[in-house]
Design a protein around this motif. Structure first.
Motif, mmCIF file in Angstrom:
data_model
loop_
_atom_site.group_PDB
_atom_site.id
_atom_site.type_symbol
_atom_site.label_atom_id
_atom_site.label_comp_id
_atom_site.label_asym_id
_atom_site.label_seq_id
_atom_site.Cartn_x
_atom_site.Cartn_y
_atom_site.Cartn_z
ATOM 1 N N VAL A 151 12.073 -0.506 -31.216
ATOM 2 C CA VAL A 151 11.386 -0.198 -30.144
ATOM 3 C C VAL A 151 9.974 1.409 -30.945
ATOM 4 N N GLY A 152 8.748 0.763 -30.600
ATOM 5 C CA GLY A 152 7.560 1.501 -31.342
ATOM 6 C C GLY A 152 6.475 1.811 -30.366
ATOM 7 N N THR A 153 5.460 1.987 -30.809
ATOM 8 C CA THR A 153 4.536 2.736 -30.384
ATOM 9 C C THR A 153 3.133 1.538 -30.851
ATOM 10 N N ASP A 154 3.437 0.375 -31.878
ATOM 11 C CA ASP A 154 2.054 -0.052 -32.363
ATOM 12 C C ASP A 154 1.198 -0.585 -31.307
ATOM 13 N N GLN A 155 1.838 -0.516 -29.792
ATOM 14 C CA GLN A 155 0.370 -1.674 -29.181
ATOM 15 C C GLN A 155 -0.272 -0.978 -28.674
#
Length: 388
Positions: free
Chosen positions: A119-123
């Motif tokens: 889970v990351g923030t790559d959007q």
């Protein structure tokens, strides 16, 4: 008798090499690991026939990609999904990662396999307009998706947070917000800038000691929501130091692809579990070593892993972020996929000399499952470089 192949030496000379190790590594079937948790960060197989731009819109061969995860589960390994080994943020975008996570969780249920997903923030596109609120919303969007699919979370480092955070207090705020909103304890991930230069100064400091202090404060303040932390700094002493400072309920998962045998074995004060990209490439040796550890057979444990270390250090040599090329190449040599093509054209990220040395080291570690097939595929790769 296995045929020979012409390889490239460090002085640019060609030489004949014949694989010497024909005995494959045997892994006990149907026995779960008891003494350590072992995740393999799994790679993805691209679709080489897709009519798209492989640099901006890489397509996945879903059948072969899922088959590789079934192979890892069959060895008793757990799968760390949609991590950097899967080219996450380096060719694999969030939309495709969502489908990868969904499919992997579904497939895991069919065989009782274990999977935890990144889970990351790559959007988010990192930049001056991104705020801490944006980072929190992006993290929670992905966390809610994974938990909505019934999956476990590996909370990856955020490039966007690295850009907009002013200091450790901003990291504490974001992680507190995210961790307070997840249902189950997560695995945190501290990824060093050797793996991703955009993460330089993560936790609010470029000094490892101060960064570790900040990270430990986050863990201590949110202990109930933290299962463990994976650190990928390629520094065994820093990992041991942090391992000894963790709360008793929090696990250390090694991400050290240089020093994993000793870190997993541990010392009188503790040990690390495994969450490693190299376990994709050395899966049979890794699984057999975990069984040897369970049996207390340290001699066999050492014998299985000691010859994989030169291979791992070679695959993860600088620039470290190009390690995915070696991982996929070994899967190709061993027949797990029919081609050596990667998302974003990353098959070109390592030299033919590098791949030649990888071939020899894999043989020395007994990791060429079918030497005849490996020779034929190595010849095909060499022919593309004009070597026949």
């Amino acid at each position: 008798m296995t045929q020979s192949v012409k390889l490239v030496s460090k002085d640019r000379q060609l030489y004949d090499y014949t694989p010497k190790n024909r005995q494959s590594i045997e892994v006990p079937k149907g026995k779960p690991f008891k003494s350590r948790i072992a995740y393999s960060a799994a790679h993805v197989v691209c679709d080489p026939l897709a009519s798209n731009d492989p640099l901006s819109d890489g397509q996945i061969d879903w059948e072969t990609t899922m088959a590789y995860r079934h192979y890892l589960w069959s060895l008793g390994l757990s799968v760390a999904e949609a991590m950097d080994t899967a080219q996450r943020g380096m060719g694999l975008n969030w939309q495709t990662a969502k489908e990868l996570i969904r499919r992997s969780i579904t497939e895991a249920r069919t065989v009782g396999g274990q999977v935890a997903s990144g889970v990351g923030t790559d959007q988010l596109q990192p930049g001056p307009s991104v705020t801490l609120d944006d980072v929190e919303k992006a993290y929670l969007e992905q966390a809610n998706f994974v938990e909505g699919e019934g999956g476990r979370i590996i909370l990856m480092a955020s490039r966007a947070l690295a850009v907009c955070a002013k200091g450790p207090e901003d990291y504490e705020r974001v992680y507190r917000t995210v961790l307070s909103n997840v249902s189950e304890p997560v695995i945190l991930h501290w990824l060093g800038d050797m793996f991703d230069p955009a993460l330089k100064g993560y936790w609010g400091s470029e000094g490892v000691e101060r960064a570790m202090d900040a990270c430990l404060r986050i863990i201590e303040d949110n202990e109930a929501k933290v299962d463990g932390i994976k650190i990928s700094l390629l520094d065994d002493q820093k990992e041991i130091e942090m391992r000894r400072r963790l709360p008793a309920s929090v696990k250390m998962y090694t991400g050290d692809d240089f020093n994993y045998p000793s870190l997993i074995k541990g010392d009188e004060q503790g040990y690390s579990h495994a969450l490693l990209g190299i376990f994709d490439a050395i899966a049979p040796a890794a699984a057999a070593a975990m069984h040897a550890l369970d049996a207390g057979d340290m001699k066999q444990y050492d014998a299985l892993l000691e010859k994989t270390v030169p291979l791992s250090r070679h695959i993860f040599q600088k620039p470290t972020f190009s390690y995915k090329t070696g991982v996929v190449f070994l899967a190709y040599l061993n027949g797990h996929q029919s081609h050596f093509r990667m998302i974003g054209g990353s098959e070109s990220a390592r030299s033919i000399q590098h791949l030649s040395d990888l071939f020899v080291m894999a043989d020395e570690a007994s990791l060429l499952a079918d030497p005849d097939l490996a020779v034929e595929r190595m010849k095909t790769t060499l022919a593309q470089a004009g070597i026949r």
